[in-house]
Design a protein around this motif. Sequence first.
Motif, PDB file in Angstrom:
ATOM      1  N   PRO A 260      41.110  18.077  35.532  1.00  0.00           N
ATOM      2  CA  PRO A 260      40.135  19.092  35.958  1.00  0.00           C
ATOM      3  C   PRO A 260      40.665  19.963  37.096  1.00  0.00           C
ATOM      4  CG  PRO A 260      39.585  17.011  36.963  1.00  0.00           C
ATOM      5  CD  PRO A 260      40.812  16.762  36.126  1.00  0.00           C
ATOM      6  N   VAL A 261      41.894  20.443  36.980  1.00  0.00           N
ATOM      7  CA  VAL A 261      42.491  21.282  38.007  1.00  0.00           C
ATOM      8  C   VAL A 261      43.317  22.361  37.321  1.00  0.00           C
ATOM      9  CG1 VAL A 261      44.452  19.693  38.247  1.00  0.00           C
ATOM     10  CG2 VAL A 261      43.966  21.314  40.072  1.00  0.00           C
ATOM     11  N   ALA A 262      43.252  23.583  37.848  1.00  0.00           N
ATOM     12  CA  ALA A 262      43.984  24.686  37.209  1.00  0.00           C
ATOM     13  C   ALA A 262      44.304  25.756  38.234  1.00  0.00           C
ATOM     14  CB  ALA A 262      43.165  25.277  36.061  1.00  0.00           C
ATOM     15  N   PHE A 263      45.446  26.428  38.020  1.00  0.00           N
ATOM     16  CA  PHE A 263      45.815  27.597  38.808  1.00  0.00           C
ATOM     17  C   PHE A 263      45.867  28.799  37.877  1.00  0.00           C
ATOM     18  CE2 PHE A 263      49.250  30.469  40.309  1.00  0.00           C
ATOM     19  CZ  PHE A 263      48.569  30.983  41.410  1.00  0.00           C
ATOM     20  N   LEU A 264      45.130  29.837  38.217  1.00  0.00           N
ATOM     21  CA  LEU A 264      45.074  31.071  37.430  1.00  0.00           C
ATOM     22  C   LEU A 264      45.704  32.187  38.251  1.00  0.00           C
ATOM     23  CD1 LEU A 264      44.111  32.862  35.094  1.00  0.00           C
ATOM     24  CD2 LEU A 264      41.863  32.962  36.198  1.00  0.00           C
ATOM     25  N   SER A 265      46.868  32.649  37.817  1.00  0.00           N
ATOM     26  CA  SER A 265      47.574  33.713  38.541  1.00  0.00           C
ATOM     27  C   SER A 265      47.092  35.070  38.065  1.00  0.00           C
ATOM     28  CB  SER A 265      49.084  33.588  38.330  1.00  0.00           C
ATOM     29  OG  SER A 265      49.772  34.567  39.091  1.00  0.00           O
ATOM     30  N   VAL A 266      46.724  35.928  39.018  1.00  0.00           N
ATOM     31  CA  VAL A 266      46.225  37.271  38.718  1.00  0.00           C
ATOM     32  C   VAL A 266      47.207  38.283  39.307  1.00  0.00           C
ATOM     33  CG1 VAL A 266      44.359  38.916  39.095  1.00  0.00           C
ATOM     34  CG2 VAL A 266      43.830  36.513  38.690  1.00  0.00           C
ATOM     35  N   ALA A 267      47.735  39.154  38.465  1.00  0.00           N
ATOM     36  CA  ALA A 267      48.688  40.173  38.907  1.00  0.00           C
ATOM     37  C   ALA A 267      47.919  41.398  39.385  1.00  0.00           C
ATOM     38  CB  ALA A 267      49.634  40.542  37.768  1.00  0.00           C
ATOM     39  N   ALA A 268      47.662  41.455  40.687  1.00  0.00           N
ATOM     40  CA  ALA A 268      46.923  42.575  41.281  1.00  0.00           C
ATOM     41  C   ALA A 268      47.295  42.675  42.746  1.00  0.00           C
ATOM     42  CB  ALA A 268      45.419  42.383  41.110  1.00  0.00           C
ATOM     43  N   ALA A 269      46.930  43.771  43.357  1.00  0.00           N
ATOM     44  CA  ALA A 269      47.242  43.993  44.765  1.00  0.00           C
ATOM     45  C   ALA A 269      45.979  43.889  45.610  1.00  0.00           C
ATOM     46  CB  ALA A 269      47.885  45.367  44.957  1.00  0.00           C
ATOM     47  N   GLU A 270      46.126  43.387  46.805  1.00  0.00           N
ATOM     48  CA  GLU A 270      45.018  43.322  47.757  1.00  0.00           C
ATOM     49  C   GLU A 270      44.741  44.707  48.327  1.00  0.00           C
ATOM     50  OE1 GLU A 270      47.005  42.303  51.978  1.00  0.00           O
ATOM     51  OE2 GLU A 270      47.360  40.793  50.416  1.00  0.00           O
ATOM     52  N   ARG A 271      43.603  44.873  48.958  1.00  0.00           N
ATOM     53  CA  ARG A 271      43.293  46.115  49.668  1.00  0.00           C
ATOM     54  C   ARG A 271      42.612  45.757  50.984  1.00  0.00           C
ATOM     55  NH1 ARG A 271      37.830  47.160  49.145  1.00  0.00           N
ATOM     56  NH2 ARG A 271      36.782  46.157  47.377  1.00  0.00           N
ATOM     57  N   ARG A 272      42.831  46.581  51.982  1.00  0.00           N
ATOM     58  CA  ARG A 272      42.220  46.362  53.285  1.00  0.00           C
ATOM     59  C   ARG A 272      40.816  46.942  53.299  1.00  0.00           C
ATOM     60  NH1 ARG A 272      44.501  42.568  56.166  1.00  0.00           N
ATOM     61  NH2 ARG A 272      43.388  43.426  57.951  1.00  0.00           N
ATOM     62  N   GLU A 273      39.916  46.249  53.958  1.00  0.00           N
ATOM     63  CA  GLU A 273      38.548  46.720  54.145  1.00  0.00           C
ATOM     64  C   GLU A 273      38.185  46.457  55.607  1.00  0.00           C
ATOM     65  OE1 GLU A 273      34.226  45.453  52.456  1.00  0.00           O
ATOM     66  OE2 GLU A 273      35.738  45.950  50.934  1.00  0.00           O
ATOM     67  N   GLY A 274      38.480  47.438  56.451  1.00  0.00           N
ATOM     68  CA  GLY A 274      38.331  47.227  57.889  1.00  0.00           C
ATOM     69  C   GLY A 274      39.376  46.235  58.361  1.00  0.00           C
ATOM     70  N   THR A 275      38.925  45.179  59.023  1.00  0.00           N
ATOM     71  CA  THR A 275      39.842  44.125  59.464  1.00  0.00           C
ATOM     72  C   THR A 275      39.959  43.025  58.422  1.00  0.00           C
ATOM     73  OG1 THR A 275      38.026  42.969  60.577  1.00  0.00           O
ATOM     74  CG2 THR A 275      39.290  44.551  61.881  1.00  0.00           C
ATOM     75  N   SER A 276      39.300  43.179  57.290  1.00  0.00           N
ATOM     76  CA  SER A 276      39.275  42.153  56.265  1.00  0.00           C
ATOM     77  C   SER A 276      40.130  42.558  55.071  1.00  0.00           C
ATOM     78  CB  SER A 276      37.825  41.893  55.828  1.00  0.00           C
ATOM     79  OG  SER A 276      37.748  40.789  54.958  1.00  0.00           O
ATOM     80  N   CYS A 277      40.208  41.678  54.074  1.00  0.00           N
ATOM     81  CA  CYS A 277      40.967  41.925  52.861  1.00  0.00           C
ATOM     82  C   CYS A 277      40.096  41.624  51.646  1.00  0.00           C
ATOM     83  CB  CYS A 277      42.217  41.041  52.793  1.00  0.00           C
ATOM     84  SG  CYS A 277      43.552  41.562  53.877  1.00  0.00           S
ATOM     85  N   ALA A 278      40.335  42.350  50.558  1.00  0.00           N
ATOM     86  CA  ALA A 278      39.623  42.105  49.303  1.00  0.00           C
ATOM     87  C   ALA A 278      40.592  42.305  48.154  1.00  0.00           C
ATOM     88  CB  ALA A 278      38.419  43.033  49.164  1.00  0.00           C
ATOM     89  N   ASN A 279      40.243  41.730  47.011  1.00  0.00           N
ATOM     90  CA  ASN A 279      41.080  41.837  45.823  1.00  0.00           C
ATOM     91  C   ASN A 279      40.138  41.959  44.627  1.00  0.00           C
ATOM     92  OD1 ASN A 279      42.747  41.189  43.517  1.00  0.00           O
ATOM     93  ND2 ASN A 279      44.254  40.338  44.937  1.00  0.00           N
ATOM     94  N   ASP A 280      39.994  43.173  44.086  1.00  0.00           N
ATOM     95  CA  ASP A 280      39.030  43.439  43.023  1.00  0.00           C
ATOM     96  C   ASP A 280      39.335  42.654  41.754  1.00  0.00           C
ATOM     97  OD1 ASP A 280      37.296  45.838  44.122  1.00  0.00           O
ATOM     98  OD2 ASP A 280      39.369  46.267  44.659  1.00  0.00           O
ATOM     99  N   ALA A 281      40.610  42.588  41.374  1.00  0.00           N
ATOM    100  CA  ALA A 281      40.974  41.875  40.151  1.00  0.00           C
ATOM    101  C   ALA A 281      40.673  40.387  40.276  1.00  0.00           C
ATOM    102  CB  ALA A 281      42.448  42.094  39.829  1.00  0.00           C
ATOM    103  N   GLU A 282      40.943  39.821  41.442  1.00  0.00           N
ATOM    104  CA  GLU A 282      40.627  38.405  41.657  1.00  0.00           C
ATOM    105  C   GLU A 282      39.127  38.163  41.613  1.00  0.00           C
ATOM    106  OE1 GLU A 282      42.043  36.018  44.832  1.00  0.00           O
ATOM    107  OE2 GLU A 282      44.148  36.530  44.462  1.00  0.00           O
ATOM    108  N   ALA A 283      38.353  39.062  42.218  1.00  0.00           N
ATOM    109  CA  ALA A 283      36.896  38.906  42.206  1.00  0.00           C
ATOM    110  C   ALA A 283      36.366  38.917  40.776  1.00  0.00           C
ATOM    111  CB  ALA A 283      36.239  40.003  43.026  1.00  0.00           C
TER     112      ALA A 283
END
Length: 520
Positions: free
Chosen positions: A253-276
Amino acid sequence: MCSLTFVKVANGRLIQVKRDRPAAEPPGPRVLCLSESHVAVDHLLEGLVAARVRAVRVGAPAHWRDDARCPAAARALGRHSLEVLSLEARRREKAAGGDDGAQNAAAWEAQQARLRKAHVLCATCVGSRAAVLRGLRFTHVLVDEAAHATELAALVGLARGCRRLVLVGDDRQLPASVASRDAARDGLGASLFERLAAAGRAPVLTLRTQYRMPGPLRAFPSRRFYGGALRDAATVVARPPPRGFAWPRADAPVAFLSVAAAERREGTSCANDAEAAAVADVVAGLVAGGSVRAADVGVVTPYAAQARLVREKVDAAVEVASVDAFQGREKEVVVVSTVRANAGGDVGFLSDWRRGNVALTRARRALVVVGHAPTLLREPLAWGPWVRWCCAQGCVVGSVALDVARAPPAGAAGWDWGADVEPLAAPAVRVRADSDEDSEDDNASPASPASSASRSRSESPASEGGYEEAAPAPAPAPAPAPAAEPEPESEAARAERLRAKHLERMAKHREAAKRLYGQR
C-alpha cells in the motif's frame, strides 16, 4: 496535614483542642495536558473524550467556526471548549436583553461551571496562561509533542504548580520553531525535552513499538530515521491496498507518482498546478473505489499555497494540512504533495529530513507520494533515498529509472540496491529557514469534480525479497568520494555544551534585569 490550636484556662489545664484544617483547594482539574499547536490540542482532547475522561480545553478547536460551515468534528469538540461555551452564554444573555456587563458575567460563570466539573484541562503551551484559569494550580502536567515546543513555551504551564511532569515527544520529527536566529544562537531554540534528555537529569523511556503503520509503510522510516529499531505491535494488521488506485504492487500500500511539471512562486510560498491536479485525481479515485471515505483521506503538503490549491479541487471532507499541522495526527490514507520541481534541485522545506519523517509516517493503511523525481532525487537525506527505495521495491507508478541513473545519491560512491537503508543520526537544533509553513490550516472548501485515479503499472519488477531487503539491480555510475565527516559529538559533550549555553543565557538575563531595575 492539619494544625492544632490548644485553648487553656488560667490554671494551665487543657480544656479544648481545636483542629484547624487548611481551606480545601477549589474544585477543578488537576491535570494539565499541553501541546504546541491547536491541532495537536484537538487531537489530545479527542482522545480524552473518546476515553470518557471529563476534559475541557482553553480556546476554540482549530477548525471551529461560529456558522453552518463548521465541520462536524470541530462542532463536536466545541462542546468541550471554554471559548465556545462563553460565546453561547453571551448569545443567550443578549437574547434575554442583558447588557455587556450581564453578558460578561454569564460567560464567566459558564466557563467556571465547566471548569469545576472537569478532571483534565487541555491547552496550548502559551494558552495555559489564560485569565479564565486564574487561581487554578495543576499538580500533574503532560506536554505532548514536547520536542516541537520551545523551552520557554513549556515553562508557562509548569509555572502553575507542577509537581509531576511527563514530556512526550520525538526528537527525530519536527524540532522547536524559532523565528529569531539570535535567539536560536543563544540556545532558546532547544526544547525542554531535548535539553533534559541530553543532560541525563530525567529518566527517559524509549518506545520502540509502533501501532500505526503496516510493515511496508514502516520499513523505510524505521531503517532511515530510527536505525531499524521500530517494531510492529500485535494489533497492527496488514490490509490490502484500498481500491480506486492502480497500485504498482498488489501487496504493497505504498506508491510514488512522479509528475513532470514546474513549480511556481506565489508570494513567499510555492505551488504546483500539475501536482494539485494529480492529487485531486488520486483522492477522487480512492473515494470512488469505496474502500475509504473522504474523511479517511488526508493530504499533506509543506506549502500553504499548495494547500489552498488542493482544497479547491478535493471533497470538503478531505483534510488538507501542512506538515507541521499533521504532526501527531494520522489518517487511513495519506497523499503527500512535495510541490518542489525545478532545474536547480532546490527542495526548500524538504531539506530538513525530520519534516520528511513526519510526512511519511502519518498513514495507517496506505501512502501515495506525488512529486517531481529529478528534484527529489537531489535531496540526499530523506526524499532521494525514499524514491530509490520505492524503485527497488517496485512501488513506482511509471518509471523513474532514468532519473535515478542521472542523479546518484549525494555523498555516496554509488547506490547499492541490495544494501540496508542508511540510518540517520539525530540532528542539532536548526532555525526555520522558510516562513511559509502553516502550523494550522483553515477548513477545506467544497470540491470540484475529479476523475478516477487510474494509473499504469510500474515498469519496475516487484522485489523478490519483500520490504525488508531490496531486490538487487544494477548500480548507477559512481559519484565522487564523500568528504570525511566530523566525529559525532558524545552525549556528555553535548550535555555540557547545552548546560554552558543555558548558564550563559541566564547570566545575560540577570545583567539585563540589573540594568533595568537596579540591584535588588
